[in-house]
Design an enzyme around this catalytic site. Structure first.
Site, PDB file in Angstrom:
ATOM      1  N   LYS A 177       0.813  -1.222   0.000  1.00  0.00           N
ATOM      2  CA  LYS A 177       0.000   0.000   0.000  1.00  0.00           C
ATOM      3  C   LYS A 177       0.842   1.266   0.000  1.00  0.00           C
ATOM      4  O   LYS A 177       0.564   2.196  -0.737  1.00  0.00           O
ATOM      5  CB  LYS A 177      -0.836   0.046   1.292  1.00  0.00           C
ATOM      6  CG  LYS A 177      -2.230  -0.410   1.182  1.00  0.00           C
ATOM      7  CD  LYS A 177      -2.944  -0.229   2.518  1.00  0.00           C
ATOM      8  CE  LYS A 177      -2.081  -0.711   3.664  1.00  0.00           C
ATOM      9  NZ  LYS A 177      -2.514  -0.303   4.986  1.00  0.00           N
ATOM     10  N   ARG A 206      -1.502  -7.232  14.308  1.00  0.00           N
ATOM     11  CA  ARG A 206      -2.039  -6.303  13.313  1.00  0.00           C
ATOM     12  C   ARG A 206      -2.849  -7.043  12.254  1.00  0.00           C
ATOM     13  O   ARG A 206      -3.881  -6.556  11.811  1.00  0.00           O
ATOM     14  CB  ARG A 206      -0.912  -5.529  12.636  1.00  0.00           C
ATOM     15  CG  ARG A 206      -0.344  -4.449  13.504  1.00  0.00           C
ATOM     16  CD  ARG A 206       0.444  -3.471  12.646  1.00  0.00           C
ATOM     17  NE  ARG A 206       1.687  -3.119  13.293  1.00  0.00           N
ATOM     18  CZ  ARG A 206       2.879  -3.477  12.852  1.00  0.00           C
ATOM     19  NH1 ARG A 206       3.014  -4.186  11.754  1.00  0.00           N
ATOM     20  NH2 ARG A 206       3.944  -3.129  13.511  1.00  0.00           N
ATOM     21  N   ARG A 239      11.129  -6.693   5.865  1.00  0.00           N
ATOM     22  CA  ARG A 239      11.415  -5.252   5.848  1.00  0.00           C
ATOM     23  C   ARG A 239      12.024  -4.773   7.155  1.00  0.00           C
ATOM     24  O   ARG A 239      12.673  -3.722   7.194  1.00  0.00           O
ATOM     25  CB  ARG A 239      10.171  -4.437   5.469  1.00  0.00           C
ATOM     26  CG  ARG A 239       9.153  -4.247   6.563  1.00  0.00           C
ATOM     27  CD  ARG A 239       7.884  -3.533   6.081  1.00  0.00           C
ATOM     28  NE  ARG A 239       6.901  -3.517   7.151  1.00  0.00           N
ATOM     29  CZ  ARG A 239       5.669  -3.036   7.052  1.00  0.00           C
ATOM     30  NH1 ARG A 239       5.252  -2.549   5.910  1.00  0.00           N
ATOM     31  NH2 ARG A 239       4.843  -3.046   8.076  1.00  0.00           N
ATOM     32  N   ARG A 279      -9.770   2.381   9.303  1.00  0.00           N
ATOM     33  CA  ARG A 279      -9.347   1.052   9.729  1.00  0.00           C
ATOM     34  C   ARG A 279     -10.430   0.376  10.558  1.00  0.00           C
ATOM     35  O   ARG A 279     -10.281  -0.788  10.901  1.00  0.00           O
ATOM     36  CB  ARG A 279      -8.110   1.190  10.596  1.00  0.00           C
ATOM     37  CG  ARG A 279      -6.850   0.559  10.059  1.00  0.00           C
ATOM     38  CD  ARG A 279      -5.834   0.687  11.173  1.00  0.00           C
ATOM     39  NE  ARG A 279      -4.574   0.073  10.912  1.00  0.00           N
ATOM     40  CZ  ARG A 279      -3.592   0.591  10.180  1.00  0.00           C
ATOM     41  NH1 ARG A 279      -3.781   1.719   9.560  1.00  0.00           N
ATOM     42  NH2 ARG A 279      -2.452  -0.037  10.083  1.00  0.00           N
ATOM     43  N   ARG A 290      11.091  -3.327  10.026  1.00  0.00           N
ATOM     44  CA  ARG A 290      10.836  -2.044  10.660  1.00  0.00           C
ATOM     45  C   ARG A 290      10.809  -2.236  12.178  1.00  0.00           C
ATOM     46  O   ARG A 290      10.547  -3.325  12.652  1.00  0.00           O
ATOM     47  CB  ARG A 290       9.472  -1.521  10.159  1.00  0.00           C
ATOM     48  CG  ARG A 290       9.333  -0.028  10.178  1.00  0.00           C
ATOM     49  CD  ARG A 290       8.047   0.397   9.480  1.00  0.00           C
ATOM     50  NE  ARG A 290       6.866  -0.038  10.229  1.00  0.00           N
ATOM     51  CZ  ARG A 290       5.630   0.001   9.732  1.00  0.00           C
ATOM     52  NH1 ARG A 290       5.420   0.412   8.499  1.00  0.00           N
ATOM     53  NH2 ARG A 290       4.612  -0.399  10.469  1.00  0.00           N
TER      54      ARG A 290
HETATM   55  P1  ADP Z   1       0.898  -1.195   9.203  1.00  0.00           P
HETATM   56  O1  ADP Z   1       0.257  -1.108   7.861  1.00  0.00           O
HETATM   57  O2  ADP Z   1       2.091  -2.089   9.221  1.00  0.00           O
HETATM   58  O3  ADP Z   1      -0.052  -1.407  10.344  1.00  0.00           O
HETATM   59  P2  ADP Z   1       0.863   1.643   9.460  1.00  0.00           P
HETATM   60  O4  ADP Z   1       2.003   2.534   9.166  1.00  0.00           O
HETATM   61  O5  ADP Z   1      -0.343   1.766   8.624  1.00  0.00           O
HETATM   62  O6  ADP Z   1       1.511   0.214   9.439  1.00  0.00           O
HETATM   63  O7  ADP Z   1       0.405   1.831  10.981  1.00  0.00           O
HETATM   64  C1  ADP Z   1       1.262   1.603  12.060  1.00  0.00           C
HETATM   65  C2  ADP Z   1       0.498   1.655  13.374  1.00  0.00           C
HETATM   66  O8  ADP Z   1      -0.098   2.955  13.529  1.00  0.00           O
HETATM   67  C3  ADP Z   1      -0.693   0.701  13.468  1.00  0.00           C
HETATM   68  O9  ADP Z   1      -0.306  -0.579  13.882  1.00  0.00           O
HETATM   69  C4  ADP Z   1      -1.586   1.408  14.492  1.00  0.00           C
HETATM   70  O10 ADP Z   1      -1.118   1.216  15.810  1.00  0.00           O
HETATM   71  C5  ADP Z   1      -1.389   2.861  14.155  1.00  0.00           C
HETATM   72  N1  ADP Z   1      -2.420   3.345  13.184  1.00  0.00           N
HETATM   73  C6  ADP Z   1      -2.204   3.774  11.902  1.00  0.00           C
HETATM   74  N2  ADP Z   1      -3.355   4.151  11.323  1.00  0.00           N
HETATM   75  C7  ADP Z   1      -4.327   3.950  12.241  1.00  0.00           C
HETATM   76  C8  ADP Z   1      -5.734   4.126  12.254  1.00  0.00           C
HETATM   77  N3  ADP Z   1      -6.397   4.575  11.173  1.00  0.00           N
HETATM   78  N4  ADP Z   1      -6.405   3.799  13.380  1.00  0.00           N
HETATM   79  C9  ADP Z   1      -5.773   3.342  14.459  1.00  0.00           C
HETATM   80  N5  ADP Z   1      -4.456   3.148  14.534  1.00  0.00           N
HETATM   81  C10 ADP Z   1      -3.732   3.447  13.434  1.00  0.00           C
END
Ligand code: ADP
Length: 195
Positions: free
Chosen positions: A16, A144, A131, A92, A133
């Site tokens: 994404k 997740r 990756r 989400r 991270r």
């Molecule tokens: P990933 O796709 O690996 O989960 P992201 O960069 O999208 O990575 O998000 C990292 C973390 O940030 C998530 O695991 C969550 O804790 C938080 N997060 C991101 N976007 C949201 C959202 N829309 N609602 C709640 N938590 C979020």
């Protein structure tokens, strides 16, 4: 042509982020990654960052009322109003989807499309471990993915009911996937222009 206002959905590790950057570049739209926004807040040590850090490290979701506020504020900024947006990582949860609908529905700035970038679980698991991270521990990844199935996958039906969903196969080279995305986005933009 009106600007692209898009949501991209897909499991963590579906590509994404990479594809969003390319789409933003090609269509001149603003890439809004809530994960990036939260990581920046953590790095800067803001109030938001302090509240989000432990939650993110555990792979849990930051509460809806916080996220909805952060995104609503961002979407109201002039660059987004002018150029449109590509939301990556939001919505989400069903509550976040309702918050987005409250912003877009019935306005002259409706959502153009919601794209589901489809990659199977075993493949995203492999990609994420590769990756490396900071917050990509095996446990946080598993959590997740579980939350994705529980909270985010139901949003696919929600967008489908509104006639906004397109599914794109996320397997293949970056270029192949990007061309597939382009095809569905262009078709939707044409439809929007035709009214
Ligand atoms: P990933 O796709 O690996 O989960 P992201 O960069 O999208 O990575 O998000 C990292 C973390 O940030 C998530 O695991 C969550 O804790 C938080 N997060 C991101 N976007 C949201 C959202 N829309 N609602 C709640 N938590 C979020």
């Amino acid at each position: 042509m009106s600007p692209l206002r898009m949501v991209i959905l897909g499991r963590q590790g579906s590509g994404k982020g990479t594809q969003s950057a390319r789409i933003a570049d090609a269509y001149g739209t603003v890439h809004i990654s809530t994960g990036d926004m939260l990581r920046a807040a953590v790095a800067e040590g803001t109030e938001l960052g302090r509240r989000a850090k432990a939650i993110m490290d555990a792979g849990e979701l930051v509460p809806d009322e916080i996220m909805n506020g952060v995104v609503a504020e961002r979407l109201a900024k002039p660059d987004v109003v002018e150029r449109g947006f590509l939301l990556d990582g939001f919505p989400r949860t069903p509550d976040q989807a309702e918050a987005l609908a409250a912003i877009c529905d019935g306005t002259d700035r409706p959502l153009t499309v919601a794209v589901n970038l489809e990659v199977p679980v075993d493949e995203v698991m492999r990609r994420m471990l590769a990756r490396g991270r900071d917050d990509d521990t095996a446990e946080a990844i598993a959590r997740r993915l579980e939350l994705y199935e529980e909270q985010t996958a139901p949003l696919l039906a929600w967008f489908a009911e509104r006639g906004l969903l397109e599914t794109v196969d996320g397997l293949g080279t970056e270029d192949e996937v990007f061309e597939r995305l382009r095809a569905v986005i262009d078709a939707r933009l044409d439809r929007a222009a035709a009214g």
